[in-house]
Design an enzyme around this catalytic site. Structure first.
Site, PDB file in Angstrom:
ATOM      1  N   GLU A   1       0.840  -1.207   0.000  1.00 14.16           N
ATOM      2  CA  GLU A   1       0.000   0.000   0.000  1.00 14.16           C
ATOM      3  C   GLU A   1       0.872   1.253   0.000  1.00 14.16           C
ATOM      4  O   GLU A   1       0.550   2.243  -0.676  1.00 14.16           O
ATOM      5  CB  GLU A   1      -0.928  -0.019   1.208  1.00 14.16           C
ATOM      6  CG  GLU A   1      -2.000  -1.100   1.117  1.00 14.16           C
ATOM      7  CD  GLU A   1      -2.882  -1.158   2.336  1.00 14.16           C
ATOM      8  OE1 GLU A   1      -4.111  -0.961   2.203  1.00 14.16           O
ATOM      9  OE2 GLU A   1      -2.365  -1.414   3.439  1.00 14.16           O
TER      10      GLU A   1
ATOM     11  N   GLU B   1      -3.576  -9.602   4.070  1.00 22.02           N
ATOM     12  CA  GLU B   1      -4.342  -9.262   5.268  1.00 22.02           C
ATOM     13  C   GLU B   1      -5.490 -10.230   5.529  1.00 22.02           C
ATOM     14  O   GLU B   1      -5.844 -10.490   6.691  1.00 22.02           O
ATOM     15  CB  GLU B   1      -4.898  -7.839   5.156  1.00 22.02           C
ATOM     16  CG  GLU B   1      -3.870  -6.742   5.332  1.00 22.02           C
ATOM     17  CD  GLU B   1      -3.174  -6.366   4.029  1.00 22.02           C
ATOM     18  OE1 GLU B   1      -2.466  -5.351   4.024  1.00 22.02           O
ATOM     19  OE2 GLU B   1      -3.339  -7.105   3.030  1.00 22.02           O
TER      20      GLU B   1
END
Length: 691
Positions: free
Chosen positions: A105, A125
């Site tokens: 990210e 995640e």
């Protein structure tokens, strides 16, 4: 400092320096932002390179901060990324090694990205019961193929940078290099035209073709079994294709906050840390010496022996495979080659690698040929007399210092070791079938096993990609001892009137991959029958499992015979209702005069899962397992217990030990007493993981 700042010419480099994986904890986030501001304010700096150190760009968030004030403290990762993409000087992410989660990210917030082709790129995640929380679900689908983005986000599947860069139309990477990504990024900086508008992924159009999401949603509905994060991730990917970027980003944040506070994410974080804790043996020094394992012998070329051998071949370790007769040896080698060929046919292995692995395999019929091996693993029939013969021979032929391991799943390691003159070199290494697929390895510590042998067995397990857990000696060790109680609970419900399908449906609804009867059919009912017959002989007063024994006497051993608790069509694994089993159960109930009961799925789940918990408590109290979390690792890695439940002991902690105890007493037969440890912890208001 968790970041390092330097300037060479007109390029500033911000290097993440937070070993071992450059986790993005609060101090690291603050360091990035401070260094970025320093570079933006410096008149000599015209471009900024953001990179990592060691073997990682960044593996993402520091999950030890979850639930602490630092997790939400500013600057958040979203704040850092917003500062990167709004910078008025070009920011180039230089990626080498691991770039996962928040690390990816972060890179997606840069204006340009350079990576080595072998770098691992991912958003895992979901494996912690979460979704990306800093724009990953909104940015990644804008720069790569939507189907690939969906797999990376909703399934957590990583890719290499080169495989992503090879996609037609990808906008994730501006340059792929073989090495020295930082140098390449600095060169890219020199060629960025002054005054050029700096690209931001958030400004790119979302993909128009959303067909991949339809197929993914169908697949996830079939596989999720109550696991929330994958479908939540898919919903967010869909938002990336249908709503403005800012709305998708806000939805992502809300979803992340909800999931991180939930039981499933807590369970998956527990699993993450439990697997790491299992590597540590409480009474062994951390720096203990281990023995070299450069060559391995496997005795027995059957399904288990061949699978064990493949683990070592995959790791590049030469294997000598011993059998007593040419026919089973040839058959075993053929199966190993066929398994590898299947991987080649599926594109998971190339033909060269197949031949390289087969070249490491040496078949033999002579014990003398294995005498010089560093480790020998016995994988013969599960019979004590047979194993004693094997270990007597090994004691005679193996070199001094060789480790003698048994793959027994239930038998007494101490009794096996006693036939040798070197019991300190004997250890259990219980692989799970199919051994080349299942990740669990129970390392069984005998009363004479020396510390360096135990440490070597654990290290060897990790070397071949296994999740290794230490068990003490008892019948069935951790996993199979508990499994016996779970299966017994299932048989009690069966004997009271439930069908195999009802029981399996309830357990699979809880999240296990298979219920007890489908699992028994897959493993082979004859295996359990052999264990029961041994126990009947050892304990003549023990109760008989009349229905299971009758099933096996009919030759219904499961999938391999076309029938067990279910019927199976040739070449298929679908479990079909069986009129034969229905008749067997009806006959049993008629002879016994059974007052048939009805069961809600939740009742079935509690009876079976809490039976696991009770036996786990006994194992813990006896010292067979060092930690409750070790038991959880065994069941998640080897028995299909859903990771989003955290393992049986963590699940019990979650629902409350007083609830477990009340349910067990409600279901228990006359005279039965729950595990003393469970009773004590429940009365004290404690948990297994807080004892």
């Amino acid at each position: 400092m968790p970041t390092q700042y330097s300037v060479a010419g007109n390029v500033a480099t911000i290097r993440l320096d937070n070993p071992p994986v450059n986790g993005l904890g609060h101090a690291t986030r603050a360091g990035i932002l401070a260094d970025l501001r320093r570079a933006l304010e410096s008149p000599e700096v015209e471009a900024i390179v953001l990179t990592g150190s060691g073997d990682s760009f960044s593996a993402g968030a520091d999950i030890t901060e979850f639930g602490t004030p630092n997790a939400a403290a500013e600057p958040s990762l979203r704040t850092v990324i917003r500062a990167l993409e709004n910078a008025d000087k070009p920011v180039i992410a230089a990626i080498e090694g691991t770039c996962f989660g928040g690390g990816l990210e972060l890179a997606l917030g840069a204006h340009f990205r350079v990576a080595t082709g072998t770098s691992k790129i991912g958003l895992p995640e979901v494996k912690l019961g979460l979704v990306p929380g800093a724009g990953g679900t909104q940015r990644l689908p804008r720069v790569i193929d939507l189907a690939t983005a969906t797999d990376m986000i909703a399934a957590g599947t990583p890719r290499t940078a080169k495989s992503l860069a090879d996609q037609t139309g990808q906008r994730l990477f501006d340059l792929i290099v073989d090495h020295k990504a930082v140098d390449a990024a600095s060169q890219v900086a020199q060629h960025i035209t002054e005054g050029r508008n700096l690209p931001r992924i958030r400004d790119l159009d979302a993909p128009a073709d959303t067909e991949p999401l339809v197929a993914a949603r169908k697949q996830l509905h079939e596989r999720s079994r109550g696991f929330l994060a994958p479908l939540a991730a898919l919903d967010l990917i869909e938002k990336a294709t249908t709503t403005p970027f800012s709305e998708g980003l806000d939805a992502e944040r809300r979803t992340f906050v909800d999931l991180v506070a939930g039981e499933q994410s807590a369970a998956l974080r527990h699993a993450f840390f439990a697997e790491r804790a299992a590597r540590k043996i409480p009474d062994l020094p951390q720096e203990i010496d281990t023995r070299a394992v450069d060559t391995v012998a496997v005795i027995g070329a059957g399904t288990m022996g061949g699978g064990i051998a493949m683990n070592f071949l995959n790791a590049g370790i030469p294997v000598r495979l011993l059998e007593t007769k040419p026919e089973p040896l040839d058959r075993g080698i053929h199966v190993i080659r066929r398994n590898y060929q299947t991987q080649v046919d599926k594109g998971k292995l190339d033909a060269t690698a197949l031949e390289q692995r087969m070249a490491l395999l040496t078949p033999t019929l002579d014990y003398a040929d294995i005498a010089s091996c560093d480790l020998v693993i016995e994988a013969v029939f599960e019979d004590m007399d047979v194993k004693r013969i094997v270990f007597t021979t090994l004691d005679e032929v193996m070199k001094p210092g060789a480790i003698l391991a048994s793959n027994t799943s239930t038998l007494d390691i101490d009794a096996i070791a006693a036939v040798t003159s070197r019991p300190g070199d004997v250890v259990g290494m219980h692989f799970f079938s199919p051994a080349n697929v299942m990740t669990l390895l129970e390392v069984v510590r005998g009363k004479e096993t020396v510390d360096e042998v135990l440490a070597t067995a654990m290290a060897t397990g990790r070397r071949v990609g296994k999740t290794a857990v230490v068990s003490g000696v008892c019948d069935g060790f951790i996993g199979n001892r508990m499994l016996a109680k779970y299966q017994a609970a299932a048989k009690v419900v069966l004997n009271a009137g439930a069908s195999p399908a009802q029981i399996d449906f309830a357990i699979e609804g809880f999240g296990l991959a298979m219920g007890p009867f489908r699992m028994a059919d897959l493993a082979g009912n004859d295996i359990g029958w052999a264990i029961r017959k041994r126990r009947y002989a050892e304990q003549p007063e023990s109760p008989r499992d009349a229905i299971s024994d009758a099933l096996c006497e009919m030759g219904r051993f499961g999938q391999k015979t076309g029938g067990g608790w279910y019927d199976y069509q040739a070449g298929r694994r679908d479990a079909l209702p069986s009129a034969t089993v229905d008749a067997l159960l009806a006959s049993f109930h008629e002879k016994r005069g059974t007052a048939l009961q009805t069961f809600e799925p939740e009742d079935i789940v509690q009876r079976l899962i809490f039976a696991l918990v009770d036996e786990g408590a006994r194992i813990l109290e006896e010292g067979i397992a060092s930690r409750a979390s070790d038991i959880d690792v065994v069941y998640m890695s080897g028995y299909g217990f859903p990771r989003h439940r955290g393992g049986p002991m963590f699940y019990a902690d979650t629902v409350g030990l007083d609830t477990v105890l009340t349910s067990l007493r409600r279901f228990a037969p006359q005279g039965w007493e729950p595990a003393p440890l469970l009773v004590r912890l429940a009365s004290e208001g404690k948990t297994f993981n807080q004892r």
